[in-house]
Design a protein around this motif. Structure first.
Motif, short mmCIF file in Angstrom:
data_model
loop_
_atom_site.label_atom_id
_atom_site.label_comp_id
_atom_site.label_asym_id
_atom_site.label_seq_id
_atom_site.Cartn_x
_atom_site.Cartn_y
_atom_site.Cartn_z
N GLY A 28 0.83 -1.39 -0.05
CA GLY A 28 0.09 0.05 0.17
C GLY A 28 0.89 1.35 -0.14
O GLY A 28 0.55 2.11 -0.52
N TYR A 29 2.01 1.29 0.80
CA TYR A 29 2.81 2.33 0.85
C TYR A 29 3.31 2.82 -0.73
O TYR A 29 3.35 3.79 -1.07
N SER A 30 4.05 1.70 -1.23
CA SER A 30 4.48 1.73 -2.60
C SER A 30 3.53 2.36 -3.68
O SER A 30 3.61 3.04 -4.43
N ARG A 86 1.36 7.14 -6.72
CA ARG A 86 0.32 7.57 -7.07
C ARG A 86 0.64 9.29 -6.94
O ARG A 86 0.35 10.27 -7.37
N ALA A 87 1.10 9.42 -5.48
CA ALA A 87 1.54 10.88 -4.98
C ALA A 87 2.58 11.45 -6.07
O ALA A 87 2.51 12.71 -6.51
N LEU A 88 3.47 10.72 -6.52
CA LEU A 88 4.57 11.22 -7.38
C LEU A 88 4.25 11.52 -8.86
O LEU A 88 4.61 12.47 -9.62
N LEU A 89 3.12 10.67 -9.36
CA LEU A 89 2.76 10.56 -10.62
C LEU A 89 1.48 11.31 -10.96
O LEU A 89 1.39 11.75 -12.09
N ILE A 104 7.95 19.80 -7.58
CA ILE A 104 9.33 19.13 -7.56
C ILE A 104 10.14 19.14 -6.56
O ILE A 104 10.80 17.84 -6.32
N ASP A 105 10.05 19.90 -5.62
CA ASP A 105 10.73 19.98 -4.47
C ASP A 105 10.38 18.67 -3.51
O ASP A 105 10.95 18.02 -2.82
N ASP A 106 8.82 18.80 -3.43
CA ASP A 106 8.28 17.74 -2.66
C ASP A 106 8.55 16.32 -3.21
O ASP A 106 8.68 15.44 -2.46
N LYS A 107 8.19 16.22 -4.61
CA LYS A 107 8.69 14.87 -4.93
C LYS A 107 10.25 14.47 -4.78
O LYS A 107 10.28 13.37 -4.54
N HIS A 108 10.85 15.34 -4.77
CA HIS A 108 12.62 15.08 -4.60
C HIS A 108 12.54 14.44 -3.12
O HIS A 108 12.98 13.57 -2.89
N GLU A 109 11.94 15.06 -2.12
CA GLU A 109 11.91 14.60 -0.78
C GLU A 109 11.41 13.53 -0.61
O GLU A 109 11.79 12.66 0.32
N ILE A 110 10.12 13.14 -1.17
CA ILE A 110 9.34 11.99 -1.04
C ILE A 110 10.31 10.81 -1.76
O ILE A 110 10.45 9.72 -0.90
N LEU A 111 11.01 11.12 -2.81
CA LEU A 111 11.59 9.83 -3.35
C LEU A 111 12.90 9.77 -2.45
O LEU A 111 13.41 8.61 -2.35
N LEU A 112 13.48 10.63 -1.99
CA LEU A 112 14.73 10.57 -1.15
C LEU A 112 14.19 9.56 0.14
O LEU A 112 14.93 8.73 0.23
N ASP A 113 13.29 9.91 0.70
CA ASP A 113 12.77 9.08 1.84
C ASP A 113 12.40 7.80 1.59
O ASP A 113 12.58 6.56 2.18
N TYR A 114 11.78 7.62 0.29
CA TYR A 114 11.31 6.29 -0.24
C TYR A 114 12.49 5.56 -0.51
O TYR A 114 12.29 4.27 0.02
N THR A 115 13.30 5.84 -1.11
CA THR A 115 14.57 4.96 -1.46
C THR A 115 15.33 4.65 -0.16
O THR A 115 15.75 3.59 -0.17
N ASN A 131 13.57 1.65 -9.43
CA ASN A 131 14.18 2.24 -10.55
C ASN A 131 12.94 2.23 -11.78
O ASN A 131 13.18 3.39 -12.42
N ALA A 132 12.14 1.66 -11.87
CA ALA A 132 10.99 2.03 -12.66
C ALA A 132 10.20 3.23 -12.23
O ALA A 132 9.79 4.10 -13.24
N LEU A 133 9.96 3.33 -11.16
CA LEU A 133 9.46 4.58 -10.74
C LEU A 133 10.11 6.01 -11.03
O LEU A 133 9.81 6.97 -11.40
N PHE A 134 11.49 5.86 -10.69
CA PHE A 134 12.49 6.87 -10.87
C PHE A 134 12.36 7.17 -12.74
O PHE A 134 12.14 8.30 -12.88
N ASN A 135 12.41 6.39 -13.47
CA ASN A 135 12.09 6.70 -14.63
C ASN A 135 10.99 7.26 -15.03
O ASN A 135 10.94 8.02 -15.97
N ARG A 136 9.86 6.62 -14.55
CA ARG A 136 8.75 7.50 -15.00
C ARG A 136 8.49 8.82 -14.20
O ARG A 136 7.86 9.77 -15.12
N VAL A 137 8.92 9.14 -13.15
CA VAL A 137 9.18 10.60 -12.69
C VAL A 137 9.90 11.41 -13.62
O VAL A 137 9.46 12.42 -13.87
N ILE A 138 11.15 10.71 -13.88
CA ILE A 138 12.06 11.47 -14.90
C ILE A 138 11.14 11.84 -16.25
O ILE A 138 11.34 12.80 -16.99
#
Length: 573
Positions: free
Chosen positions: A252-254, A259-262, A268-279, A293-300
């Motif tokens: 559920g977390y993932s 959804r929050a990111l995409l 973009i700053d919030d997305k950066h912080e969320i990705l940082l915590d998530y990784t 890895n797939a999530l990073f590529n989709r966000v990029i």
């Protein structure tokens, strides 16, 4: 009588002149304060106060300056507080003075006085919500039930003048939770939802309240409702994701992080912080790495011009030792932010870690077009040149390293010494031993605590059979053990020098220490070769051969090692 009148007039004139001078000095103090000249500001306020101690503005400003000087002179803080008190009692309408005075009362533990002051200021400014909030916070900090209820009363009145808001709802709910009044807390929450039924923040706050109260089912209902009310709310999606994380529901977390990111309005700053915590959360869970890895590529893909996301992905890949992929992520960052030298340095380091020395070299050459005066760029270019082809590039590598040395501040002796030591290593690598010795000596003279330079110079000298040079090598190497007694590289060097000095028994003691302090994957062929030679001369030929075999496995093209293994005996060359 005439003399008396003249004397009185002169006294009045003197007073007026003093007051005018004080006003002038006070004005100059304000100008200096605006210019940021704190020392001059303090002295001028002090002088104005000395000339006219009746003007409350002067002792208010002087009091503030005294308080700001507390770290330098604590008695001044007490005097400063007293000056602020006098100003407040003379003119409670001066909000700035009253605010600082009240804050100092709170920070020094006099909460009762802080409340008194803010009560007066709040009464004089009933429409100022910021003053009301300061007053409410002071009441709450007392943790006294009577004061807390006064805070509720003030919040109720503030809602009438300022209108309902989630900030006020949060405060009131927190107060009711402190009072264990769940009925009133729930009334506040439902009142906020009734007032703003389409505001996802209200439902998310309700979800958080129930989560803290240990009611996860109710919490999930409200967190989900927040996302239903506004599917594009990044905050609502993130809070639902955090709920799943706190509940141990990784799936559920993932899902909600995705959804929050995409799919939401997060910047973009919030997305950066969320990705940082998530990784950080999932970096050690190999089953989720493909998903991350797939999530990073989709966000990029959705944010192709945002360098911060690519940089973060490069960090994530680097932690997995995927240096090539990490360096590739940095390439668009270099195009988007060529003015940031840190990006070039990161890219260069990644190419070096990937052992793609030619690419590291070309990247640093590009970096010099933007950062010709950056010593780190020259240092990395030097390393890349040497590692790419030391026979062909050593001359240029030395030039670049020396350029880094020249560009480094002369007071930074540690770094400058390191650069000289690197030049010595380069000369040693191409067997220009005299030049190497000169630069090692210069590096150590500049910084005697450059332990690596001492070790490398000692090992360099161990190639000689001259007793005096070996004694110097012994001295240098022993000094490194005083600094880092468990470093296997330094212990190995000392063991080898003892071997060259024919002190075989002590050489064995130290090579055993070196091996004991090394993990198997970090033991080089050179370590095993040294161990074999030392064991052989300690009359342990069978163990010596085993060490030589291990060395040969790591360095199969070494003909000298092959002869030692084949004939089971020691060969010097």
């Amino acid at each position: 009588m005439c003399l008396t009148i003249v004397a009185r007039d002169r006294a009045r004139w003197d007073d007026e002149a003093r007051h005018r001078k004080a006003e002038y000095i006070y004005g100059e103090a304000q100008r200096q304060n605006a210019l940021g000249n704190s020392g001059a500001t303090y002295e001028l306020y002090k002088r104005a106060y000395e000339l006219d101690s009746t003007n409350s503005d002067y002792y208010s400003e002087l009091g503030l300056n005294y308080v700001m000087m507390v770290k330098r002179d604590e008695p001044l803080m007490l005097e400063g507080i007293d000056l602020l008190r006098r100003k407040f009692e003379a003119d409670p309408t001066d909000y700035t003075n009253a605010y600082y005075y009240s804050q100092l009362m709170g920070s020094t533990g006099n909460t009762a006085r802080q409340i008194e002051v803010l009560h007066v200021v709040d009464s004089l400014n009933p429409s100022r919500s910021d003053i009301a909030v300061s007053y409410i916070d002071a009441l709450l900090s007392s943790e006294d039930t009577v004061m807390v209820r006064r805070a509720i009363d003030r919040l109720e009145r503030l809602e009438v003048t300022a209108g309902k808001s989630m900030e006020l709802t949060r405060r009131k709910t927190a107060i009711y939770a402190f009072l264990d009044d769940s009925v009133s807390a729930l009334r506040e929450i439902h009142g906020a939802i009734t007032s703003s039924p389409l505001n996802p923040e209200c439902y998310s706050f309700a979800g958080r309240y129930f989560e803290v109260q240990g009611k996860p089912d109710s919490a999930l209902v409200y967190y989900s409702k927040a996302c239903e009310v506004d599917p594009e709310s990044g905050s609502a999606a993130f809070m639902l994701a955090q709920f799943y994380k706190n509940s141990g529901d990784t799936i559920g977390y993932s899902r909600e992080i995705d959804r929050a990111l995409l799919e939401t309005d997060l910047d973009i700053d919030d997305k950066h912080e969320i990705l940082l915590d998530y990784t950080r959360d999932l970096i050690n869970d190999s089953t989720y790495l493909p998903h991350v890895n797939a999530l990073f590529n989709r966000v990029i893909d959705k944010n192709p011009q945002e360098p911060s996301i690519r940089s973060l992905y490069a960090d994530f890949l680097s932690v997995q030792e995927k240096y090539k992929a990490a360096a590739e992520q940095m390439e668009p960052v270099l195009d988007l932010q060529p003015e940031d030298n840190a990006n070039w340095i990161r890219a260069g380091v990644l190419y070096l870690q990937d052992e793609n020395y030619a690419r590291a070299e070309s990247t640093m050459e590009r970096a010099l077009k933007y950062h010709e005066s950056d010593p780190d760029i020259h240092r990395l270019l030097s390393s890349a040149l040497y590692l790419a082809d030391k026979d062909r590039n050593t001359g240029r590598a030395i030039e670049e390293m020396y350029r880094a040395y020249e560009l480094t501040d002369s007071t930074n002796i540690a770094v400058r010494s390191e650069y000289l030591s690197n030049i010595a290593d380069f000369y040693s690598g191409i067997n220009q031993l005299d030049s190497a010795a000169v630069y090692y000596a210069d590096a150590i003279e500049l910084n005697p605590h450059n332990v690596l330079a001492c070790n490398n110079f000692a090992y360099h000298l161990s190639g000689s059979d001259d007793p005096e040079l070996l004694d110097r090598a012994n001295e240098l190497s022993f000094s490194t053990l005083a600094e880092e007694p468990d470093n296997p590289i330094y212990i190995d060097t000392y063991a080898w020098i003892l071997f060259k000095q024919k002190d075989y028994k002590r050489a064995k003691e130290y090579i055993d220490r070196a091996l004991a302090n090394s993990s198997d994957e970090n033991i080089s062929a050179e370590y095993y070769t040294h161990a074999g030679d030392i064991y052989f001369w300690n009359q342990l030929p069978d163990q010596a051969v085993e060490f030589w075999k291990k060395a040969l496995e790591l360095d199969p093209s070494n003909e000298l090692l092959a002869r030692k293994v084949k004939y089971k005996t020691y060969f010097h060359e």
